[in-house]
Design an enzyme around this catalytic site. Structure first.
Site, mmCIF file in Angstrom:
data_model
loop_
_atom_site.group_PDB
_atom_site.id
_atom_site.type_symbol
_atom_site.label_atom_id
_atom_site.label_comp_id
_atom_site.label_asym_id
_atom_site.label_seq_id
_atom_site.Cartn_x
_atom_site.Cartn_y
_atom_site.Cartn_z
ATOM 1 N N SER A 89 1.040 -1.216 0.154
ATOM 2 C CA SER A 89 0.001 -0.226 0.101
ATOM 3 C C SER A 89 0.743 1.223 0.007
ATOM 4 C CB SER A 89 -1.024 0.073 1.106
ATOM 5 O OG SER A 89 -2.057 0.911 1.019
ATOM 6 N N ASP A 176 -8.547 -5.156 -6.062
ATOM 7 C CA ASP A 176 -8.193 -4.117 -5.092
ATOM 8 C C ASP A 176 -9.078 -3.082 -5.403
ATOM 9 O OD1 ASP A 176 -7.064 -2.263 -3.593
ATOM 10 O OD2 ASP A 176 -5.056 -3.024 -4.109
ATOM 11 N N HIS A 207 -7.165 -5.581 -1.266
ATOM 12 C CA HIS A 207 -6.082 -4.652 -0.994
ATOM 13 C C HIS A 207 -5.410 -5.415 0.134
ATOM 14 C CE1 HIS A 207 -3.844 -0.975 -0.938
ATOM 15 N NE2 HIS A 207 -4.092 -0.804 0.299
#
Length: 233
Positions: A89, A176, A207
């Site tokens: 991320s 995601d 994610h």
């Protein structure tokens, strides 16, 4: 020791815990020193520390990571010729910006569901970030997509990919909704045009990993990648 700089996501989230954590322990079990940094923006360290991150993606937040590596080298904990930067991320974003901002520090980079084009955070329709979150939160924390457009472009890895001179492993979740697959698509296309050594792997995940099988597959790929690039001087 050869070192993996493991950058946490968020970035406005708690940093490393003193409790047992699987990922750093996995990396340590492979013989790597693991460096986890409470860079500016890491929560739980006071308002000034958190606010110092506003508008600093790819800038002083990246410098904090560089300072930590320099410290580890000065303490004779880290071999300066064998450092890889890795994260997911925001950590994946930082992993891609590391070889751009500090090209002499890293021997490889690994990004999992990492942001590659900051502008996409504001414009993507397939997103779990609310319209209000993008308009008010991201604008304050990251930058205004209109007023700060040039700065945001300058600190987006997709626009600096030709400056990356080290191998990159990039993993993406096809489902995601936080960092859409378009981030990976754009980055990999630009990397291949620029002749960057990039290896991509996709998972039927969002994610992060929900399936142990996906996690195990990625860690095996990660271990093999690190062994190839950090095993020898």
């Amino acid at each position: 020791a050869p070192t993996v700089l493991l950058v946490h996501g968020g970035p406005w989230a708690p940093g490393a815990s003193l409790a047992w954590e699987a990922e750093p322990q996995f990396l340590a079990s492979r013989g790597y020193r693991v460096l986890q940094v409470s860079f500016r923006g890491t929560t739980g360290l006071g308002w000034a520390h958190e606010q110092a991150s506003w508008g600093q993606w790819g800038l002083t937040m990246q410098d904090d990571l560089q300072d930590a590596v320099r410290w580890a080298v000065a303490q004779k904990l880290t071999d300066p010729q064998r450092v890889c930067i890795y994260g997911a991320s925001y950590g994946g974003y930082a992993a891609l910006m590391g070889p751009v901002q500090h090209p002499d520090t890293y021997r490889c980079a690994v990004s999992h569901v990492g942001v590659t084009d900051i502008a996409l955070l504001f414009s993507a329709n397939w997103s779990d970030i609310s319209a209000a979150g993008r308009k008010y939160g991201l604008t304050r924390l990251v930058g205004d997509p209109v007023r700060d457009a040039e700065r945001l472009r300058r600190v987006s890895p997709v626009h600096r990919v030709a400056e990356i001179k080290v191998p990159v492993l990039l993993a993406q979740g096809r489902l995601d909704r936080r960092v859409s697959p378009e981030h990976a698509d754009r980055f990999v296309a630009a990397a291949r045009r620029a002749g960057v050594d990039v290896e991509r792997v996709d998972y039927e995940e969002g994610h992060g990993f929900a399936l142990a099988s996906s996690q195990a597959d990625f860690w095996q790929r990660l271990a093999a990648f690190l062994d190839r690039h950090l095993a020898a001087r």
